[in-house]
Design a protein around this motif. Sequence first.
Motif, PDB file in Angstrom:
ATOM      1  N   GLU A 250       1.015  -1.080  -0.289  1.00  0.00           N
ATOM      2  CA  GLU A 250      -0.117   0.182   0.175  1.00  0.00           C
ATOM      3  C   GLU A 250       0.578   1.782  -0.184  1.00  0.00           C
ATOM      4  O   GLU A 250       0.745   2.204  -0.179  1.00  0.00           O
ATOM      5  CB  GLU A 250      -0.771  -0.166   1.078  1.00  0.00           C
ATOM      6  N   ASN A 251       1.500   1.573   0.740  1.00  0.00           N
ATOM      7  CA  ASN A 251       3.090   2.711   0.898  1.00  0.00           C
ATOM      8  C   ASN A 251       3.383   2.600  -1.131  1.00  0.00           C
ATOM      9  O   ASN A 251       3.286   3.881  -1.365  1.00  0.00           O
ATOM     10  CB  ASN A 251       3.873   2.276   1.555  1.00  0.00           C
ATOM     11  N   GLU A 252       3.738   1.645  -1.725  1.00  0.00           N
ATOM     12  CA  GLU A 252       3.959   1.653  -2.722  1.00  0.00           C
ATOM     13  C   GLU A 252       3.478   2.252  -3.311  1.00  0.00           C
ATOM     14  O   GLU A 252       2.970   3.693  -4.830  1.00  0.00           O
ATOM     15  CB  GLU A 252       4.852   0.064  -3.691  1.00  0.00           C
ATOM     16  N   ARG A 253       1.813   1.805  -3.689  1.00  0.00           N
ATOM     17  CA  ARG A 253       0.111   2.233  -4.319  1.00  0.00           C
ATOM     18  C   ARG A 253       0.151   3.080  -4.247  1.00  0.00           C
ATOM     19  O   ARG A 253      -0.456   4.379  -4.625  1.00  0.00           O
ATOM     20  CB  ARG A 253      -0.496   1.473  -3.952  1.00  0.00           C
ATOM     21  N   ARG A 256       2.696   5.747  -5.810  1.00  0.00           N
ATOM     22  CA  ARG A 256       2.616   5.616  -7.574  1.00  0.00           C
ATOM     23  C   ARG A 256       0.853   6.487  -8.229  1.00  0.00           C
ATOM     24  O   ARG A 256       1.004   7.174  -8.948  1.00  0.00           O
ATOM     25  CB  ARG A 256       2.153   4.502  -8.295  1.00  0.00           C
ATOM     26  N   LEU A 257      -0.125   6.817  -6.953  1.00  0.00           N
ATOM     27  CA  LEU A 257      -1.002   7.144  -7.737  1.00  0.00           C
ATOM     28  C   LEU A 257      -0.786   8.949  -6.975  1.00  0.00           C
ATOM     29  O   LEU A 257      -1.155   9.019  -7.843  1.00  0.00           O
ATOM     30  CB  LEU A 257      -2.384   6.222  -6.625  1.00  0.00           C
ATOM     31  N   GLN A 265       7.950  14.449  -5.180  1.00  0.00           N
ATOM     32  CA  GLN A 265       8.981  14.309  -4.237  1.00  0.00           C
ATOM     33  C   GLN A 265       8.799  14.568  -3.236  1.00  0.00           C
ATOM     34  O   GLN A 265       9.220  14.342  -1.245  1.00  0.00           O
ATOM     35  CB  GLN A 265      10.350  14.030  -4.390  1.00  0.00           C
ATOM     36  N   SER A 266       8.905  16.829  -2.821  1.00  0.00           N
ATOM     37  CA  SER A 266       8.465  17.002  -1.670  1.00  0.00           C
ATOM     38  C   SER A 266       7.772  17.177  -0.864  1.00  0.00           C
ATOM     39  O   SER A 266       7.300  17.544   0.678  1.00  0.00           O
ATOM     40  CB  SER A 266       9.460  18.477  -2.082  1.00  0.00           C
ATOM     41  N   ASP A 267       6.342  17.396  -1.364  1.00  0.00           N
ATOM     42  CA  ASP A 267       5.719  16.588  -0.769  1.00  0.00           C
ATOM     43  C   ASP A 267       4.922  15.541  -0.946  1.00  0.00           C
ATOM     44  O   ASP A 267       3.898  15.299  -2.075  1.00  0.00           O
ATOM     45  CB  ASP A 267       4.734  18.063  -1.907  1.00  0.00           C
ATOM     46  N   PRO A 268       5.148  13.981  -0.351  1.00  0.00           N
ATOM     47  CA  PRO A 268       4.695  12.397  -0.138  1.00  0.00           C
ATOM     48  C   PRO A 268       3.411  12.995   0.334  1.00  0.00           C
ATOM     49  O   PRO A 268       2.956  13.374   0.919  1.00  0.00           O
ATOM     50  CB  PRO A 268       5.549  12.135  -0.022  1.00  0.00           C
ATOM     51  N   ASP A 269       2.696  12.087  -0.634  1.00  0.00           N
ATOM     52  CA  ASP A 269       2.089  11.184  -0.062  1.00  0.00           C
ATOM     53  C   ASP A 269       1.393  11.096   1.324  1.00  0.00           C
ATOM     54  O   ASP A 269       2.376  10.321   1.995  1.00  0.00           O
ATOM     55  CB  ASP A 269       1.099  10.626  -1.269  1.00  0.00           C
ATOM     56  N   ARG A 270       0.720  11.329   2.431  1.00  0.00           N
ATOM     57  CA  ARG A 270       1.026  11.514   3.714  1.00  0.00           C
ATOM     58  C   ARG A 270       0.451  10.023   3.723  1.00  0.00           C
ATOM     59  O   ARG A 270       0.818   9.285   4.782  1.00  0.00           O
ATOM     60  CB  ARG A 270      -0.732  11.942   4.259  1.00  0.00           C
ATOM     61  N   GLY A 330      -2.586  -2.070  -8.538  1.00  0.00           N
ATOM     62  CA  GLY A 330      -4.280  -1.955  -9.452  1.00  0.00           C
ATOM     63  C   GLY A 330      -3.909  -0.487  -9.740  1.00  0.00           C
ATOM     64  O   GLY A 330      -5.031   0.201  -9.813  1.00  0.00           O
ATOM     65  N   CYS A 331      -3.066   0.649 -10.268  1.00  0.00           N
ATOM     66  CA  CYS A 331      -2.719   1.600 -11.042  1.00  0.00           C
ATOM     67  C   CYS A 331      -2.094   1.555 -12.232  1.00  0.00           C
ATOM     68  O   CYS A 331      -1.705   2.728 -12.772  1.00  0.00           O
ATOM     69  CB  CYS A 331      -2.214   2.250 -10.024  1.00  0.00           C
TER      70      CYS A 331
END
Length: 336
Positions: A250-253, A256-257, A265-270, A330-331
């Motif tokens: 899920e971290n990888e998904r 990627r989403l 990269q400076s604002d990664p998904d929380r 799934g992406c």
Amino acid sequence: MKKVLWPILPKPWGTADMEFHYGLWNGVSSLFSQSGRQLGEENARPFILNHHIPAQMIVCKYKDSREGRKINMSALRIAMQNFDAALDITGAVHAHHLAQLPPAHVPGIWDLHIIARSSIALIAYQKRCTRHKPFQSTVSDALTSQYQFISGVFMICRHMLEHNHPAIEQNSPISAEALYNYADRHDIFISFNGAACAGSIKKIHEFLDFCNAGNALSAPAAHTLSRLVDDPDNWYQYGLATVELDCFVENERSQRLAARRGIGQSDPDRSAQTYAALGGYVRGLMDRPVPAASGSFRHGALIRQNHILEQLGRPVVKSIPRSHIRARLGCGQDGR
């Protein structure tokens, strides 16, 4: 009731990379209880293995998001007959998990998520571990009922993870009332086909309260678990490894989403950060943790799946099919 014929094991249980490809919940949900009903009822997955077993359905009168929807009385009757047994199993899993934590640790929602997933892992371990004897093709009604109750907790935690709720981001303790209100507000009590969870408001609160309180009312944990699995410590490590694997995926998904949405990269998904933090927390509980980073995603997934297969006494695999990686992410990515 019409006699139901089922295979000894549905297809996912014969798949070497079942934990990666299907996850625990999907595979378990298609199994049958000793009463001849599928554990996931109409939600049993993969969908091709859903037998759509007839059930008595009535209109729900509970004053919440379920009011006016259909509920499954056939499954509810069996579950209520095994409610106390389900509490006993839940308390045993709770006690075993908390015994691994420092005495001063205040359990948070990450711990609740681990308890829920470890409970589901009881069934997977029974069917997948080569050392577990005797093998039975069905699941006891007591364990089936506990699975159905605890799945609600798992689904609440999963939704919070997917949407990065502050409680799960910070691993905060959470009350039964807050869990119930969250599930009600986000339609977690409603299934894909519009039917609803059949448990009464009172019983849902009682079970959620117990999940937080632990084994205060249950039998000794070691005795309860030893009746369910051959090696409680190995089962627990298996459960942790499956949670860590899911966090890795899920971290990888999420990353990627996020990249597809243009987050730099400076604002990664929380959400990715929360999955990474939860994965690190789980690795800290594992006897033999897998590396936090292991090269390519495909390589990291293979290491984790083989770690799980070794715990089950099963042969390791040389690779995970790219089609399975694409399906799990799934992406539309190629899994490199």
